[in-house]
Write a protein that holds these residues in place. Structure first.
Motif, PDB file in Angstrom:
ATOM      1  N   ALA A 100      46.203 -39.744  28.972  1.00 21.79           N
ATOM      2  CA  ALA A 100      46.034 -39.650  27.527  1.00 21.79           C
ATOM      3  C   ALA A 100      45.706 -38.239  27.071  1.00 21.79           C
ATOM      4  CB  ALA A 100      44.917 -40.588  27.092  1.00 21.79           C
ATOM      5  N   LEU A 101      46.276 -37.900  25.932  1.00 21.73           N
ATOM      6  CA  LEU A 101      45.921 -36.661  25.263  1.00 21.73           C
ATOM      7  C   LEU A 101      45.404 -37.035  23.897  1.00 21.73           C
ATOM      8  CD1 LEU A 101      48.866 -34.283  26.049  1.00 21.73           C
ATOM      9  CD2 LEU A 101      46.442 -33.786  26.373  1.00 21.73           C
ATOM     10  N   ALA A 102      44.161 -37.055  23.759  1.00 21.85           N
ATOM     11  CA  ALA A 102      43.610 -37.421  22.460  1.00 21.85           C
ATOM     12  C   ALA A 102      42.637 -36.342  22.037  1.00 21.85           C
ATOM     13  CB  ALA A 102      42.919 -38.767  22.548  1.00 21.85           C
ATOM     14  N   SER A 103      42.225 -36.410  20.791  1.00 23.19           N
ATOM     15  CA  SER A 103      41.256 -35.426  20.349  1.00 23.19           C
ATOM     16  C   SER A 103      39.993 -36.124  19.914  1.00 23.19           C
ATOM     17  CB  SER A 103      41.845 -34.604  19.206  1.00 23.19           C
ATOM     18  OG  SER A 103      42.084 -35.433  18.108  1.00 23.19           O
ATOM     19  N   CYS A 104      38.898 -35.438  20.072  1.00 18.80           N
ATOM     20  CA  CYS A 104      37.611 -35.982  19.672  1.00 18.80           C
ATOM     21  C   CYS A 104      36.971 -34.964  18.741  1.00 18.80           C
ATOM     22  CB  CYS A 104      36.724 -36.210  20.890  1.00 18.80           C
ATOM     23  SG  CYS A 104      37.504 -37.271  22.126  1.00 18.80           S
ATOM     24  N   GLU A 105      36.663 -35.406  17.582  1.00 19.22           N
ATOM     25  CA  GLU A 105      36.238 -34.472  16.543  1.00 19.22           C
ATOM     26  C   GLU A 105      34.875 -34.896  16.016  1.00 19.22           C
ATOM     27  OE1 GLU A 105      37.633 -33.649  11.939  1.00 19.22           O
ATOM     28  OE2 GLU A 105      38.958 -34.675  13.324  1.00 19.22           O
ATOM     29  N   TYR A 106      33.932 -33.994  16.030  1.00 21.57           N
ATOM     30  CA  TYR A 106      32.574 -34.283  15.566  1.00 21.57           C
ATOM     31  C   TYR A 106      32.408 -33.658  14.184  1.00 21.57           C
ATOM     32  CZ  TYR A 106      27.432 -34.578  15.839  1.00 21.57           C
ATOM     33  OH  TYR A 106      26.112 -34.866  15.606  1.00 21.57           O
ATOM     34  N   ASN A 107      32.052 -34.479  13.209  1.00 22.50           N
ATOM     35  CA  ASN A 107      31.878 -33.956  11.849  1.00 22.50           C
ATOM     36  C   ASN A 107      30.490 -34.279  11.315  1.00 22.50           C
ATOM     37  OD1 ASN A 107      34.474 -32.818  11.063  1.00 22.50           O
ATOM     38  ND2 ASN A 107      35.249 -34.901  11.312  1.00 22.50           N
ATOM     39  N   ILE A 108      29.892 -33.318  10.671  1.00 24.06           N
ATOM     40  CA  ILE A 108      28.639 -33.599   9.969  1.00 24.06           C
ATOM     41  C   ILE A 108      28.997 -33.991   8.544  1.00 24.06           C
ATOM     42  CG2 ILE A 108      26.473 -32.635   9.117  1.00 24.06           C
ATOM     43  CD1 ILE A 108      26.553 -30.765  11.565  1.00 24.06           C
ATOM     44  N   ASN A 109      28.626 -35.197   8.194  1.00 21.93           N
ATOM     45  CA  ASN A 109      28.968 -35.690   6.860  1.00 21.93           C
ATOM     46  C   ASN A 109      27.904 -35.348   5.829  1.00 21.93           C
ATOM     47  OD1 ASN A 109      29.801 -38.239   8.964  1.00 21.93           O
ATOM     48  ND2 ASN A 109      31.406 -37.275   7.748  1.00 21.93           N
ATOM     49  N   SER A 110      26.693 -35.236   6.320  1.00 27.61           N
ATOM     50  CA  SER A 110      25.589 -35.006   5.391  1.00 27.61           C
ATOM     51  C   SER A 110      24.425 -34.409   6.179  1.00 27.61           C
ATOM     52  CB  SER A 110      25.214 -36.349   4.768  1.00 27.61           C
ATOM     53  OG  SER A 110      24.095 -36.201   3.967  1.00 27.61           O
ATOM     54  N   ASP A 111      23.755 -33.443   5.600  1.00 24.06           N
ATOM     55  CA  ASP A 111      22.686 -32.758   6.329  1.00 24.06           C
ATOM     56  C   ASP A 111      21.597 -32.395   5.329  1.00 24.06           C
ATOM     57  OD1 ASP A 111      21.066 -31.206   7.872  1.00 24.06           O
ATOM     58  OD2 ASP A 111      22.587 -29.712   8.395  1.00 24.06           O
ATOM     59  N   TRP A 112      20.429 -32.973   5.477  1.00 21.35           N
ATOM     60  CA  TRP A 112      19.363 -32.704   4.508  1.00 21.35           C
ATOM     61  C   TRP A 112      18.131 -32.074   5.177  1.00 21.35           C
ATOM     62  CZ3 TRP A 112      21.309 -37.396   5.939  1.00 21.35           C
ATOM     63  CH2 TRP A 112      20.461 -38.299   6.576  1.00 21.35           C
ATOM     64  N   GLY A 113      18.368 -31.384   6.296  1.00 24.32           N
ATOM     65  CA  GLY A 113      17.284 -30.627   6.910  1.00 24.32           C
ATOM     66  C   GLY A 113      16.505 -31.427   7.925  1.00 24.32           C
TER      67      GLY A 113
END
Ligand code: G3I
Length: 531
Positions: free
Chosen positions: A36-49
């Motif tokens: 398999a060739l897949a991608s894994c993507e980490y996203n910050i949706n919200s950050d309040w400290g």
């Protein structure tokens, strides 16, 4: 009264079987994980400290399907996860996320997304996500990998909105045909919400000549066919639509909806023979001068007879209770002209015309928060049962608030109906995030943030859990949500909400983003899966 509560169940289970069999074949033929060739993507949706909400997207970029996935990551700082959804997360830095039961199968191009909330002391970190499926990692077990994304959504997020999260949009693109009427089998059965429940999972729809009829919007049809096993007409099966003049019944629009449902292996919950509300009572009926009860009997009989065999169940009488009356009966046209007996008569007429349909009394505000109304409900139900009236169950509309009533009050209300041997059906569920009756200023939320989504998800999940905990399998009439897309909800026009925006349903759209399952959808799925 009927003993088998889901006339289309056999047809439906054949459909499910086809889908499940096809999925198995795809898995067998699919690429192995090491290919398999897949991608894994980490996203910050919200950050309040002091905290954050983040999500990880796992996309299958191969030409074959995969059956399951697992990814890992470790924070170098003090970020720690406190709550998660749409995957099973174990460990305590490092963390391992495994697919949930319904998002493990990824067809080529399909993406699964899961999310979590965490604590931090400072800006949220973007760790590297590793795993067999991340950027062609070797089979060395998760140490390879790569493509952790930055917190920005970057280029992958624009592709993400088309390939989109988890099952919905991938099905609406690559597998939409197969998950609907064609009955072929690209979607995993676990990606169909209805397949998680051995009882109807329903949705209310606009149809006929209504604005935004699902019959004129392909994306709605795709989602409905993929995820729901029962339809309720939000309007077009009410009195004024079906019986516009004394000697005229107009079934054309309802028949069109019923035919579409039957073609797609979907059942119908009928709503409703008798409802007092404003224009839903035809004007000719309001001024009827003949034998009112006989006219009402004929109304119920004719409609029940027309739909016999096509309808799983009916809301026979809707909203007949007024807890502020000592009698408990709403002082409606029907009560004034025919007395309280109009309710029993309606059940008897419906049962005679369609003995196979489950017959429900349906009302709002009976979920336990309003004890006077619940007491009135029980008093009326007890009277019907004592008189041998063929009532099969009680419909709880469940237009609830995000924080009211409590789920323990709901459990009490469900239990009271179960104790009477009657079915419990959640008939009109929606959960707006803003509560006009709360002590805090309304609206509490002006945008649908990931934190709000997580709150709403938890609320949906706890409601379904309460239902499953309290109502035994033989008394589960099903769960219906009152609308498909947030932007089409009746609540947006409801006077007590002053035109304030809200996001009460399981799918976003049409105005508030793509037609995707929300975290609330995952909450329902998780509850059905017992997670
Ligand atoms: O179709 C006309 C359209 O031609 C016209 O331009 C427009 C202007 O107001 O009205 C359209 O009709 C509206 C109809 O929904 C169609 O969508 C009516 O005004 C509107 O009153 C009607 O509201 C429905 C309401 O019941 C009254 O029948 C809501 O959609 C429907 O969600 C709501 O459903 C009720 C359940 O039956 C019982 N339980 C409560 C639930 C929510 O109020």
């Amino acid at each position: 009264m009927k003993t088998f509560n889901f006339p289309l169940a056999l047809q439906r289970s054949r459909l499910l079987f086809r889908r499940a069999s096809g999925t198995l074949a795809l898995i067998i033929l699919g690429t192995s994980a090491s290919d398999a060739l897949a991608s894994c993507e980490y996203n910050i949706n919200s950050d309040w400290g002091s905290g954050f909400v983040a999500s990880v997207r796992v996309t299958n970029d191969t030409a074959g399907s995969v059956n399951s996935w697992q990814v890992q990551w470790q924070y170098s700082g003090d970020n720690r996860i406190v709550h998660h959804w749409s995957s099973d997360i174990s460990g305590n830095n490092p963390y391992t996320a495994s697919n949930a039961a319904w998002n493990g199968s990824l067809q080529p191009g399909q993406t699964a997304e899961f999310g979590f909330q965490g604590t931090a002391s400072g800006p949220a970190e973007v760790p590297q996500v590793t795993g067999l499926l991340c950027d062609g990692g070797s089979s060395s077990g998760g140490s390879t990998s790569s493509s952790s994304s930055s917190s920005s959504s970057s280029s992958s997020s624009s592709s993400s909105s088309s390939s989109s999260s988890s099952s919905s949009s991938s099905s609406s693109s690559s597998s939409s045909g197969s998950s609907s009427s064609s009955g072929s089998s690209s979607g995993a059965s676990a990606e169909n919400l209805y397949s998680l429940a051995p009882f109807p999972i329903g949705v209310a729809v606009s149809a006929g000549y209504e604005n935004r009829s699902f019959l004129s919007i392909a994306e709605k049809q795709t989602s409905i066919a993929q995820h729901f096993s029962q339809l309720t007409a939000g309007n077009i099966m009410k009195m004024s639509y079906l019986h516009p003049s004394e000697n005229t019944y107009d079934f054309a629009n309802a028949d069109q909806m019923v035919n579409w449902a039957e073609t797609n292996g979907i059942g119908i919950h009928g709503h409703t023979f008798i409802w007092h509300s404003d224009y839903q009572v035809p004007s000719w009926m309001q001024s009827y001068s003949g034998d009112f009860q006989a006219m009402l009997d004929d109304h119920v009989t004719t409609i029940a007879d027309h739909f016999a065999g096509s309808v799983d169940s009916w809301d026979v009488v809707n909203e007949a209770i007024d807890e502020n009356q000592s009698s408990c009966y709403r002082n409606s046209l029907f009560y004034q002209r025919a007395g309280a007996g109009y309710i029993a008569n309606a059940f008897r007429a419906a049962d005679a015309a369609d003995p196979n349909a489950d017959l429900y009394y349906n009302d709002y505000d009976t979920e336990g928060g309003n004890s006077n109304k619940l007491n009135c409900l029980l008093q009326i139900v007890d009277g019907l049962q004592a008189d041998g009236v063929p009532i099969d169950g009680v419909g709880f509309q469940m237009h609830v608030q995000i924080d009211w009533p409590s789920t323990s009050q709901m459990r009490t209300a469900f239990q009271a109906i179960v104790d009477r041997g009657l079915k419990v059906k959640i008939t009109e569920l929606d959960v707006p995030v803003n509560n006009p009756y709360a002590s805090t200023p309304f609206p509490q939320y002006t945008s649908y943030t990931t934190e709000v989504a997580a709150l709403q998800k938890a609320r949906y999940k706890s409601i379904v859990e309460a239902y499953l905990d309290v109502v035994p399998t033989n008394l589960r009439g099903g769960i219906t949500v009152w609308g498909l897309w947030d932007g089409d909800s009746w609540l947006l026009d409801f006077s007590n909400r002053q035109g304030v925006d809200d996001w009460p349903l399981l799918f976003s759209g049409p105005a508030n983003g793509p037609y995707e399952e929300k975290a609330a959808f995952d909450g329902v799925a998780e509850a059905l899966l017992g997670q």
